[in-house]
Write a protein that holds these residues in place. Structure first.
Motif, PDB file in Angstrom:
ATOM      1  N   MET A  91       0.816  -1.263  -0.030  1.00 38.02           N
ATOM      2  CA  MET A  91      -0.127  -0.098  -0.010  1.00 38.02           C
ATOM      3  C   MET A  91       0.742   1.484   0.001  1.00 38.02           C
ATOM      4  SD  MET A  91      -2.832  -1.275   2.694  1.00 38.02           S
ATOM      5  CE  MET A  91      -3.397  -0.059   2.996  1.00 38.02           C
ATOM      6  N   GLY A  92       1.771   1.205   0.790  1.00 37.10           N
ATOM      7  CA  GLY A  92       2.683   2.479   0.746  1.00 37.10           C
ATOM      8  C   GLY A  92       3.560   2.754  -0.389  1.00 37.10           C
ATOM      9  N   TYR A  93       3.926   1.831  -0.946  1.00 39.84           N
ATOM     10  CA  TYR A  93       4.747   1.448  -2.094  1.00 39.84           C
ATOM     11  C   TYR A  93       3.912   2.108  -3.354  1.00 39.84           C
ATOM     12  CZ  TYR A  93       7.027  -0.140  -6.505  1.00 39.84           C
ATOM     13  OH  TYR A  93       7.747  -0.121  -7.518  1.00 39.84           O
ATOM     14  N   GLN A  94       2.794   1.518  -3.652  1.00 38.81           N
ATOM     15  CA  GLN A  94       1.928   1.936  -4.659  1.00 38.81           C
ATOM     16  C   GLN A  94       1.649   3.379  -4.322  1.00 38.81           C
ATOM     17  OE1 GLN A  94       1.103   0.617  -7.418  1.00 38.81           O
ATOM     18  NE2 GLN A  94       2.072  -1.354  -6.489  1.00 38.81           N
ATOM     19  N   LEU A 129      -6.578  -0.839  -6.646  1.00 40.02           N
ATOM     20  CA  LEU A 129      -6.980  -1.640  -5.675  1.00 40.02           C
ATOM     21  C   LEU A 129      -5.985  -2.852  -5.546  1.00 40.02           C
ATOM     22  CD1 LEU A 129     -10.703  -2.162  -7.383  1.00 40.02           C
ATOM     23  CD2 LEU A 129     -10.001  -0.848  -5.491  1.00 40.02           C
ATOM     24  N   LEU A 130      -5.869  -3.282  -4.289  1.00 31.04           N
ATOM     25  CA  LEU A 130      -4.862  -4.099  -3.902  1.00 31.04           C
ATOM     26  C   LEU A 130      -5.786  -5.266  -3.226  1.00 31.04           C
ATOM     27  CD1 LEU A 130      -2.243  -1.942  -2.459  1.00 31.04           C
ATOM     28  CD2 LEU A 130      -2.160  -3.005  -4.726  1.00 31.04           C
ATOM     29  N   GLU A 131      -5.462  -6.804  -3.582  1.00 36.08           N
ATOM     30  CA  GLU A 131      -6.118  -7.737  -3.037  1.00 36.08           C
ATOM     31  C   GLU A 131      -5.780  -7.895  -1.916  1.00 36.08           C
ATOM     32  OE1 GLU A 131      -8.529  -9.753  -4.500  1.00 36.08           O
ATOM     33  OE2 GLU A 131      -8.512  -8.363  -6.222  1.00 36.08           O
ATOM     34  N   PRO A 132      -6.523  -8.336  -0.822  1.00 35.41           N
ATOM     35  CA  PRO A 132      -6.180  -8.715   0.254  1.00 35.41           C
ATOM     36  C   PRO A 132      -5.839 -10.197   0.553  1.00 35.41           C
ATOM     37  CG  PRO A 132      -8.511  -8.376   0.277  1.00 35.41           C
ATOM     38  CD  PRO A 132      -7.976  -7.904  -1.026  1.00 35.41           C
ATOM     39  N   ALA A 133      -5.465 -10.674   1.521  1.00 37.86           N
ATOM     40  CA  ALA A 133      -5.150 -12.041   1.300  1.00 37.86           C
ATOM     41  C   ALA A 133      -6.033 -12.465   2.779  1.00 37.86           C
ATOM     42  CB  ALA A 133      -3.758 -12.435   1.932  1.00 37.86           C
ATOM     43  N   VAL A 177       3.488   5.866  -2.940  1.00 33.83           N
ATOM     44  CA  VAL A 177       4.736   6.723  -3.285  1.00 33.83           C
ATOM     45  C   VAL A 177       5.028   6.669  -4.720  1.00 33.83           C
ATOM     46  CG1 VAL A 177       6.954   6.974  -3.016  1.00 33.83           C
ATOM     47  CG2 VAL A 177       5.458   6.730  -0.925  1.00 33.83           C
ATOM     48  N   ARG A 178       4.507   5.469  -5.167  1.00 32.59           N
ATOM     49  CA  ARG A 178       4.865   5.256  -6.948  1.00 32.59           C
ATOM     50  C   ARG A 178       3.988   6.267  -7.348  1.00 32.59           C
ATOM     51  NH1 ARG A 178       3.083   0.101 -10.296  1.00 32.59           N
ATOM     52  NH2 ARG A 178       3.568   1.140 -12.212  1.00 32.59           N
ATOM     53  N   ARG A 179       2.782   6.138  -7.152  1.00 35.99           N
ATOM     54  CA  ARG A 179       1.808   7.047  -7.862  1.00 35.99           C
ATOM     55  C   ARG A 179       1.919   8.346  -7.605  1.00 35.99           C
ATOM     56  NH1 ARG A 179       0.636   3.098 -10.938  1.00 35.99           N
ATOM     57  NH2 ARG A 179      -0.370   1.271  -9.601  1.00 35.99           N
ATOM     58  N   LEU A 180       2.459   8.931  -6.432  1.00 36.14           N
ATOM     59  CA  LEU A 180       2.953  10.275  -6.138  1.00 36.14           C
ATOM     60  C   LEU A 180       3.923  10.829  -6.980  1.00 36.14           C
ATOM     61  CD1 LEU A 180       2.660  13.046  -4.679  1.00 36.14           C
ATOM     62  CD2 LEU A 180       3.997  12.002  -2.689  1.00 36.14           C
ATOM     63  N   VAL A 181       4.974   9.937  -7.223  1.00 35.70           N
ATOM     64  CA  VAL A 181       6.274  10.252  -7.957  1.00 35.70           C
ATOM     65  C   VAL A 181       5.763  10.220  -9.261  1.00 35.70           C
ATOM     66  CG1 VAL A 181       8.576   9.404  -9.022  1.00 35.70           C
ATOM     67  CG2 VAL A 181       7.909   9.415  -6.346  1.00 35.70           C
ATOM     68  N   ASP A 182       4.858   9.440  -9.900  1.00 38.24           N
ATOM     69  CA  ASP A 182       4.466   9.660 -11.479  1.00 38.24           C
ATOM     70  C   ASP A 182       3.669  10.748 -11.391  1.00 38.24           C
ATOM     71  OD1 ASP A 182       5.485   6.985 -11.892  1.00 38.24           O
ATOM     72  OD2 ASP A 182       3.459   5.839 -12.027  1.00 38.24           O
ATOM     73  N   HIS A 183       2.836  11.150 -10.443  1.00 37.89           N
ATOM     74  CA  HIS A 183       1.955  12.565 -10.626  1.00 37.89           C
ATOM     75  C   HIS A 183       3.188  13.760 -10.726  1.00 37.89           C
ATOM     76  CE1 HIS A 183      -0.981  15.404 -10.193  1.00 37.89           C
ATOM     77  NE2 HIS A 183      -0.321  15.807  -9.048  1.00 37.89           N
ATOM     78  N   LEU A 184       4.083  13.652  -9.862  1.00 37.32           N
ATOM     79  CA  LEU A 184       4.968  14.951  -9.910  1.00 37.32           C
ATOM     80  C   LEU A 184       5.959  14.975 -11.222  1.00 37.32           C
ATOM     81  CD1 LEU A 184       6.100  14.723  -6.225  1.00 37.32           C
ATOM     82  CD2 LEU A 184       4.552  16.348  -7.149  1.00 37.32           C
ATOM     83  N   ASP A 185       5.972  13.881 -11.786  1.00 36.90           N
ATOM     84  CA  ASP A 185       6.693  13.711 -12.982  1.00 36.90           C
ATOM     85  C   ASP A 185       5.572  13.993 -14.150  1.00 36.90           C
ATOM     86  OD1 ASP A 185       9.163  13.067 -11.930  1.00 36.90           O
ATOM     87  OD2 ASP A 185       8.811  10.961 -12.156  1.00 36.90           O
ATOM     88  N   GLY A 186       4.549  14.202 -14.091  1.00 37.01           N
ATOM     89  CA  GLY A 186       3.465  14.660 -15.070  1.00 37.01           C
ATOM     90  C   GLY A 186       2.969  13.519 -15.805  1.00 37.01           C
ATOM     91  N   LYS A 187       3.017  12.330 -15.216  1.00 36.27           N
ATOM     92  CA  LYS A 187       2.487  11.220 -15.935  1.00 36.27           C
ATOM     93  C   LYS A 187       1.194  10.793 -15.384  1.00 36.27           C
ATOM     94  CE  LYS A 187       6.886   8.639 -15.877  1.00 36.27           C
ATOM     95  NZ  LYS A 187       7.848   7.624 -15.194  1.00 36.27           N
ATOM     96  N   GLU A 188       0.547  10.340 -16.446  1.00 40.85           N
ATOM     97  CA  GLU A 188      -0.964   9.945 -15.905  1.00 40.85           C
ATOM     98  C   GLU A 188      -1.184   8.801 -14.733  1.00 40.85           C
ATOM     99  OE1 GLU A 188      -4.903  10.539 -16.757  1.00 40.85           O
ATOM    100  OE2 GLU A 188      -3.445  11.354 -17.816  1.00 40.85           O
ATOM    101  N   THR A 189      -2.041   9.018 -13.840  1.00 36.56           N
ATOM    102  CA  THR A 189      -2.038   8.171 -12.769  1.00 36.56           C
ATOM    103  C   THR A 189      -3.373   7.826 -12.734  1.00 36.56           C
ATOM    104  OG1 THR A 189      -2.311   9.967 -11.169  1.00 36.56           O
ATOM    105  CG2 THR A 189      -0.156   9.146 -11.434  1.00 36.56           C
TER     106      THR A 189
END
Length: 94
Positions: free
Chosen positions: A54-57, A76-80, A59-71
């Motif tokens: 959850m944290g990784y995704q 959705l992350l599947e629970p176990a 931060v990844r989306r935030l970095v993509d957004h700051l880089d001007g990429k479409e997010t």
């Protein structure tokens, strides 16, 4: 019924006393008491999130957004789900 964190193992143990197989409890998260209850048979299952993912995704989306990429608007992350049959997969935690 909703039970405060930490109290559920004792509540389940009390409710199930002498009624093994008749009282089923499914809980949320992978606390030590939950895993012990699943191994002992007093808890049937637990649903587990993946906080690292959850944290990784996020931060990844935030970095993509700051880089001007479409997010995506939503990720959705599947629970176990862990039961007596697969709870040993979490033994690495101890």
């Amino acid at each position: 019924m909703s039970i405060r964190r930490g109290d559920f193992v004792e509540v389940v143990r009390g409710a199930a006393q002498g009624k093994r197989g008749k009282v089923l409890a499914a809980v949320f998260d992978e606390e030590d008491g939950t895993l012990k209850g699943i191994k002992a048979g007093t808890i049937s299952a637990t649903v587990v999130q993946h906080p690292y993912e959850m944290g990784y995704q996020a931060v990844r989306r935030l970095v993509d957004h700051l880089d001007g990429k479409e997010t995506p608007k939503q990720v959705l992350l599947e629970p176990a789900v862990y039961t007596h049959e697969n709870v040993k997969q979490l033994d690495w935690r101890s």
